[in-house]
Design an enzyme around this catalytic site. Structure first.
Site, PDB file in Angstrom:
ATOM      1  N   ASP A  19       1.002  -1.126   0.003  1.00 18.81           N
ATOM      2  CA  ASP A  19      -0.081  -0.039  -0.059  1.00 18.81           C
ATOM      3  C   ASP A  19       0.867   1.312  -0.178  1.00 18.81           C
ATOM      4  O   ASP A  19       2.034   0.988  -0.153  1.00 18.81           O
ATOM      5  CB  ASP A  19      -1.192   0.105   1.188  1.00 18.81           C
ATOM      6  CG  ASP A  19      -0.337   0.110   2.375  1.00 18.81           C
ATOM      7  OD1 ASP A  19       1.027   0.121   2.620  1.00 18.81           O
ATOM      8  OD2 ASP A  19      -1.004  -0.317   3.336  1.00 18.81           O
ATOM      9  N   ALA A  20       0.259   2.320   0.025  1.00 23.61           N
ATOM     10  CA  ALA A  20       1.075   3.470   0.145  1.00 23.61           C
ATOM     11  C   ALA A  20       2.112   3.838   1.094  1.00 23.61           C
ATOM     12  O   ALA A  20       3.056   4.432   1.217  1.00 23.61           O
ATOM     13  CB  ALA A  20       0.150   4.996   0.191  1.00 23.61           C
TER      14      ALA A  20
END
Length: 141
Positions: free
Chosen positions: A16-17
């Site tokens: 994810d980010a």
């Protein structure tokens, strides 16, 4: 069941980010390990489908997340066959981070063997079943 764990690297596409492995990607790593396990046992899936008209499908999977895997971690996945039946098996999988051996996730996977042309339950190839039983016997020693 696997003498040596199957190893995989975490890439950007898996995270994810924040650089943490996205929860759905754990499924992909566990699936990849089961496919590699079949190949290591001498039963790649394409020839098994073409020669024996057999394939495996996941009926149920339970994942327990323990600690996060992160970008560039090297993962080691061990596979044991918990239950072996004529047309199904249950895998017990453990994912660790290489280096510190931190347990990251576990999966219990129920898989069914199907006739590829009908998608109906069917006995797994006898030579595969025998190979699994022999490996289980070696693991007990």
């Amino acid at each position: 069941m696997s003498d040596q764990p199957f190893r995989y690297r975490v890439y950007w596409e898996d995270t994810d980010a924040g650089g943490v492995v996205y929860h759905a990607r754990y499924l992909a790593f566990f699936e990849r390990a089961r496919s590699d396990w079949l190949m290591a046992m001498g039963f790649p899936q394409v020839p098994m489908r073409e020669r024996d008209n057999r394939l495996f499908v996941v009926r149920r999977i339970d994942i327990r997340f323990v600690a996060p895997a992160r970008l560039e971690d090297e993962l080691a996945i061990r596979i044991d066959v918990e239950h072996l039946r004529s047309a199904s098996l249950t895998f017990d999988q453990h994912m660790h981070r290489v280096g510190d051996e931190q347990l990251l996730a576990t999966a219990r996977v129920d898989a069914a063997c199907l006739a590829a042309d009908r998608f109906a339950p069917a006995r797994m190839p006898e030579d595969l079943r025998t190979a699994i039983q022999q490996q289980q016997q070696r693991d007990k020693q």
